[in-house]
Design a protein around this motif. Structure first.
Motif, PDB file in Angstrom:
ATOM      1  N   UNK A   1       0.831  -1.201   0.000  1.00 26.01           N
ATOM      2  CA  UNK A   1       0.000   0.000   0.000  1.00 26.01           C
ATOM      3  C   UNK A   1       0.870   1.257   0.000  1.00 26.01           C
ATOM      4  N   UNK A   2       1.877   1.280   0.841  1.00 25.18           N
ATOM      5  CA  UNK A   2       2.758   2.447   0.913  1.00 25.18           C
ATOM      6  C   UNK A   2       3.468   2.678  -0.420  1.00 25.18           C
ATOM      7  N   UNK A   3       3.930   1.598  -1.034  1.00 28.18           N
ATOM      8  CA  UNK A   3       4.638   1.722  -2.312  1.00 28.18           C
ATOM      9  C   UNK A   3       3.730   2.336  -3.380  1.00 28.18           C
ATOM     10  N   UNK A   4       2.470   1.905  -3.420  1.00 29.38           N
ATOM     11  CA  UNK A   4       1.548   2.410  -4.433  1.00 29.38           C
ATOM     12  C   UNK A   4       1.138   3.853  -4.146  1.00 29.38           C
ATOM     13  N   UNK A   5       0.777   4.156  -2.899  1.00 30.44           N
ATOM     14  CA  UNK A   5       0.344   5.519  -2.576  1.00 30.44           C
ATOM     15  C   UNK A   5       1.467   6.525  -2.765  1.00 30.44           C
ATOM     16  N   UNK A   6       2.691   6.095  -2.530  1.00 29.68           N
ATOM     17  CA  UNK A   6       3.835   7.000  -2.656  1.00 29.68           C
ATOM     18  C   UNK A   6       4.063   7.460  -4.092  1.00 29.68           C
ATOM     19  N   UNK A   7       3.482   6.737  -5.054  1.00 25.92           N
ATOM     20  CA  UNK A   7       3.652   7.116  -6.456  1.00 25.92           C
ATOM     21  C   UNK A   7       2.465   7.903  -7.015  1.00 25.92           C
ATOM     22  N   UNK A   8       1.480   8.195  -6.157  1.00 24.95           N
ATOM     23  CA  UNK A   8       0.314   8.958  -6.591  1.00 24.95           C
ATOM     24  C   UNK A   8       0.459  10.412  -6.142  1.00 24.95           C
ATOM     25  N   UNK A   9       0.484  11.329  -7.083  1.00 27.73           N
ATOM     26  CA  UNK A   9       0.687  12.735  -6.743  1.00 27.73           C
ATOM     27  C   UNK A   9      -0.376  13.250  -5.774  1.00 27.73           C
TER      28      UNK A   9
ATOM     29  N   UNK B   1      -2.051  11.814  -3.376  1.00 25.04           N
ATOM     30  CA  UNK B   1      -2.027  11.339  -1.980  1.00 25.04           C
ATOM     31  C   UNK B   1      -0.614  11.044  -1.480  1.00 25.04           C
ATOM     32  N   UNK B   2       0.393  11.393  -2.256  1.00 21.04           N
ATOM     33  CA  UNK B   2       1.768  11.062  -1.882  1.00 21.04           C
ATOM     34  C   UNK B   2       2.114  11.569  -0.486  1.00 21.04           C
ATOM     35  N   UNK B   3       1.713  12.793  -0.166  1.00 20.93           N
ATOM     36  CA  UNK B   3       2.049  13.372   1.134  1.00 20.93           C
ATOM     37  C   UNK B   3       1.355  12.649   2.286  1.00 20.93           C
ATOM     38  N   UNK B   4       0.252  11.956   1.998  1.00 20.09           N
ATOM     39  CA  UNK B   4      -0.491  11.236   3.043  1.00 20.09           C
ATOM     40  C   UNK B   4      -0.195   9.741   3.035  1.00 20.09           C
ATOM     41  N   UNK B   5       0.719   9.291   2.187  1.00 22.39           N
ATOM     42  CA  UNK B   5       0.946   7.851   2.024  1.00 22.39           C
ATOM     43  C   UNK B   5       1.363   7.178   3.333  1.00 22.39           C
ATOM     44  N   UNK B   6       2.228   7.826   4.098  1.00 17.45           N
ATOM     45  CA  UNK B   6       2.664   7.222   5.362  1.00 17.45           C
ATOM     46  C   UNK B   6       1.531   7.213   6.382  1.00 17.45           C
TER      47      UNK B   6
ATOM     48  N   UNK C   1      -8.085   1.537  -3.900  1.00 14.72           N
ATOM     49  CA  UNK C   1      -8.025   1.565  -5.367  1.00 14.72           C
ATOM     50  C   UNK C   1      -8.608   2.862  -5.908  1.00 14.72           C
ATOM     51  N   UNK C   2      -9.527   3.469  -5.147  1.00 14.65           N
ATOM     52  CA  UNK C   2     -10.120   4.729  -5.561  1.00 14.65           C
ATOM     53  C   UNK C   2      -9.151   5.901  -5.513  1.00 14.65           C
ATOM     54  N   UNK C   3      -8.012   5.726  -4.859  1.00 17.12           N
ATOM     55  CA  UNK C   3      -7.000   6.779  -4.785  1.00 17.12           C
ATOM     56  C   UNK C   3      -5.900   6.582  -5.823  1.00 17.12           C
ATOM     57  N   UNK C   4      -5.966   5.478  -6.545  1.00 12.47           N
ATOM     58  CA  UNK C   4      -4.948   5.183  -7.550  1.00 12.47           C
ATOM     59  C   UNK C   4      -5.427   5.620  -8.922  1.00 12.47           C
ATOM     60  N   UNK C   5      -4.496   5.754  -9.844  1.00 11.40           N
ATOM     61  CA  UNK C   5      -4.817   6.287 -11.160  1.00 11.40           C
ATOM     62  C   UNK C   5      -4.542   5.270 -12.267  1.00 11.40           C
TER      63      UNK C   5
END
Length: 289
Positions: free
Chosen positions: A36-44, A46-51, A159-163
């Protein structure tokens, strides 16, 4: 680059002297959290909220897993056992409170609602599973599928936060990681008399075993000394090890379809790390991003 700190931060927020002293906690949902962290970290977006998002979901999952460890038997217990049981109840609630606190302090009220709804769905699935178990008619495939769904449910809504293509492949990858985790957990459960009942191994013997062995399970007359021979007789470890390896290879194949080489490498490392646990080896995962 940001160092991956979810395990350390989760333990920091989950730490309490009474919990540490009087009870044991389940392992963290590390493979799912890392993915989850790996995927969120690549989304502009939500990147700042990934952790933060990964941390709170890991805490919620830890709370639910802790509650699942609570012994529901009504037999008389020692004072130490009673204290441990009470602390598991309180610990699960404590971790959930941490989740609310962290998101509220960050002004993430909508995320509180989303995760709370996901928790309700997990609990609904658990009730359905327990009802099926009571009938003693569950197949190993049904059990495994529902166990995977229980592990995936809390993480699915991200999945709704991914592109783009990443969002489309997320459910398949999440299921793959969850299948590996379930296979590993079932290996552990099969070798513990306290955890064997209603495990994958239990349902396998009940499904394909001799009439005598099925009767021993259904009547709860299996002795602790009988377990090793039963596991060997039905080749339980080999079957679950094969299921883990097959799930890991399927996960790596699905990850290879991603456009991001970094994500592909991360998922391959997660898969290999779980397979390596079959021999007690430690996974060599990339700790920076």
């Amino acid at each position: 680059m940001t160092r991956y700190r979810i395990p350390e931060k989760t333990r920091l927020y989950a730490r309490h002297d009474m919990i540490d002293k009087h009870t044991e906690l389940p392992p963290l949902a590390e493979p799912r959290a890392r993915m989850l962290y790996a995927f969120l970290s690549q989304q502009r977006s939500v990147k700042e909220q990934s952790e933060l998002y990964t941390l709170v979901v890991t805490l919620v999952q830890l709370g639910m897993d802790t509650h699942d460890l609570i012994d529901t038997e009504t037999t008389k217990r020692s004072e130490a056992d009673m204290r441990s049981r009470q602390l598991k109840v309180l610990a699960g609630d404590f971790f959930s409170a941490r989740f609310y606190q962290l998101l509220a302090n960050a002004g993430q009220i909508e995320m509180i609602t989303k995760i709370s709804n996901a928790v309700c769905e997990v609990n609904r699935l658990k009730v359905n599973l327990y009802m099926r178990m009571r009938s003693l008619r569950m197949t190993t495939e049904e059990y495994f599928k529902q166990a995977v769904q229980l592990r995936s449910q809390l993480f699915e809504h991200f999945s709704g936060m991914l592109e783009g293509a990443t969002a489309r492949v997320w459910p398949e990858l999440l299921e793959g990681v969850s299948r590996c985790e379930v296979a590993l957990e079932e290996l552990e459960r099969s070798e513990s008399m306290d955890k064997f009942e209603k495990s994958w191994a239990y349902w396998h013997v009940l499904q394909v075993g001799t009439e005598e062995d099925r009767h021993r399970l259904a009547s709860q007359t299996l002795e602790i000394g009988d377990l090793p021979a039963l596991l060997q007789k039905y080749d339980i470890r080999a079957l679950l090890s094969a299921k883990l390896r097959q799930s890991a290879e399927a996960l790596k194949s699905a990850a290879a379809k991603l456009d991001s080489e970094e994500l592909t490498l991360d998922l391959s490392a997660i898969a290999d790390g779980m397979v390596n646990k079959l021999s007690g080896a430690m996974p060599a995962l990339n700790e920076t991003r």
